[in-house]
Design an enzyme around this catalytic site. Structure first.
Site, PDB file in Angstrom:
ATOM      1  N   ASP A   1    -107.815 -62.289  -9.158  1.00 24.54           N
ATOM      2  CA  ASP A   1    -107.816 -61.399  -8.002  1.00 24.54           C
ATOM      3  C   ASP A   1    -107.667 -62.276  -6.742  1.00 24.54           C
ATOM      4  OD1 ASP A   1    -108.256 -58.910  -6.692  1.00 24.54           O
ATOM      5  OD2 ASP A   1    -110.389 -59.256  -6.574  1.00 24.54           O
TER       6      ASP A   1
ATOM      7  N   PHE B   1    -108.410 -51.285  -8.711  1.00 22.00           N
ATOM      8  CA  PHE B   1    -109.484 -51.650  -9.634  1.00 22.00           C
ATOM      9  C   PHE B   1    -109.180 -51.143 -11.040  1.00 22.00           C
ATOM     10  CE2 PHE B   1    -113.554 -51.262 -11.776  1.00 22.00           C
ATOM     11  CZ  PHE B   1    -114.086 -52.521 -11.546  1.00 22.00           C
TER      12      PHE B   1
HETATM   13  P1  5GP Z   1    -111.419 -63.628  -8.296  1.00 20.33           P
HETATM   14  O1  5GP Z   1    -112.400 -64.766  -8.278  1.00 20.33           O
HETATM   15  O2  5GP Z   1    -110.023 -64.025  -8.676  1.00 20.33           O
HETATM   16  O3  5GP Z   1    -111.447 -62.836  -6.997  1.00 20.33           O
HETATM   17  O4  5GP Z   1    -111.965 -62.567  -9.323  1.00 20.33           O
HETATM   18  C1  5GP Z   1    -111.975 -62.741 -10.660  1.00 20.33           C
HETATM   19  C2  5GP Z   1    -112.993 -61.860 -11.327  1.00 20.33           C
HETATM   20  O5  5GP Z   1    -113.251 -60.642 -10.601  1.00 20.33           O
HETATM   21  C3  5GP Z   1    -112.455 -61.409 -12.660  1.00 20.33           C
HETATM   22  O6  5GP Z   1    -112.738 -62.355 -13.666  1.00 20.33           O
HETATM   23  C4  5GP Z   1    -113.143 -60.073 -12.847  1.00 20.33           C
HETATM   24  O7  5GP Z   1    -114.400 -60.272 -13.437  1.00 20.33           O
HETATM   25  C5  5GP Z   1    -113.333 -59.534 -11.453  1.00 20.33           C
HETATM   26  N1  5GP Z   1    -112.268 -58.571 -11.093  1.00 20.33           N
HETATM   27  C6  5GP Z   1    -111.276 -58.725 -10.198  1.00 20.33           C
HETATM   28  N2  5GP Z   1    -110.483 -57.639 -10.130  1.00 20.33           N
HETATM   29  C7  5GP Z   1    -111.000 -56.745 -11.014  1.00 20.33           C
HETATM   30  C8  5GP Z   1    -110.612 -55.414 -11.426  1.00 20.33           C
HETATM   31  O8  5GP Z   1    -109.630 -54.802 -10.959  1.00 20.33           O
HETATM   32  N3  5GP Z   1    -111.377 -54.840 -12.382  1.00 20.33           N
HETATM   33  C9  5GP Z   1    -112.475 -55.439 -12.930  1.00 20.33           C
HETATM   34  N4  5GP Z   1    -113.137 -54.768 -13.857  1.00 20.33           N
HETATM   35  N5  5GP Z   1    -112.862 -56.692 -12.569  1.00 20.33           N
HETATM   36  C10 5GP Z   1    -112.124 -57.336 -11.633  1.00 20.33           C
END
Ligand code: 5GP
Length: 178
Positions: free
Chosen positions: A106, A155
């Protein structure tokens, strides 16, 4: 497939099992090509990656080892600020080719922290394989080596991904219905 309710929110079907499996096979086949002659270590990032990890590894035909880790973040004391710790890494990664397996990238914060920690442990190489990637949300410049599918900034739930701990066991991916 219909709209489902998980806890207090409704979600609609988004990525089918067939599409997911095709993406997983695509990633596996690239990794199989790139790592010929190497014995990489696959590190699944818990909790979200468990389904992707299982399906991906079934299509990997390399000699390899597998392990799971979790990234814990907590407030350090005084000037240390946020401290990140990798829990569960029992293997010595020094000199090894590491492939981090993520459910979704993300903002990229998790990925960058993991990459730093693994590089400090003197891994020979560290690459990232993620099932899903949100280019609109990504704030880092770090390359993401293997991407199953790009999705918009919404999401999603299912296939390992949760909403408040629920929904990880759903075999396809749903998106928040707003
Ligand atoms: P980042 O550190 O890249 O912002 O986020 C990574 C983590 O955020 C992922 O491993 C996941 O656990 C959570 N995450 C990010 N986007 C989503 C989403 O659309 N749905 C869900 N369920 N988790 C997400």
């Amino acid at each position: 497939m219909d709209i489902i309710t998980v806890k207090d929110k409704s979600f609609k079907p988004y990525i089918s099992e067939e599409e997911l499996q095709a993406s997983v096979k695509k990633v596996a086949s690239k990794i199989n090509d790139d790592y010929k002659g190497s014995t990489p270590i696959f590190l699944g990032i818990l909790n979200g990656s468990f389904m992707f990890f299982g399906d991906l590894l079934k299509s990997i035909d390399l000699e390899c080892t597998v392990s799971f880790v979790k990234l814990a973040s907590y407030e350090g004391t005084g000037s240390t600020g946020q401290v990140n710790e990798l829990i569960g890494l029992n293997e010595d990664v020094e000199g090894k080719d590491v492939i981090l397996v993520e459910d979704i990238v993300d903002t990229g914060n998790t990925l960058v922290k993991l990459h730093e920690i693994l590089s400090e442990k003197k891994a020979r190489s560290v690459k990232i394989a993620t099932l899903l990637y949100k280019p609109e949300a990504y704030k880092k410049h770090h390359p993401i080596d293997y991407v199953g599918m790009e999705i918009p900034n919404a999401f999603v739930l299912g296939y390992g991904l949760d909403y408040d701990g629920l929904g990880r066991n759903i075999s396809s991916i749903y998106v928040l219905n707003d």
